[in-house]
Design a protein around this motif. Sequence first.
Motif: not given
Length: 76
Positions: A9-27
């Motif tokens: 929840p605290g990382l990009l509003g809960g969007k799925p991200c690549i672990k250790g980054t702030r890069i979302s699957v969506e991106f």
Amino acid sequence: MEDWIVARPGLLGGKPCIKGTRISVEFILELLASGATPEQILEAHPQITSQGLSAALRYAARSLKNEVVWDVKIPA
């Protein structure tokens, strides 16, 4: 895949991200849709590994696998 993709929840509003980054699957999907190659993505974002990139694509595919579209017509 669970080792590579996280959703908090605290990382990009809960969007799925690549672990250790702030890069979302969506991106990642947006980059690919815009014409970027996996090699270009990895070069532009060195914090992503090829395993992380592959996991993001597997996650997206799995998320859409059982998607169902309902054609509902509501009379006026």
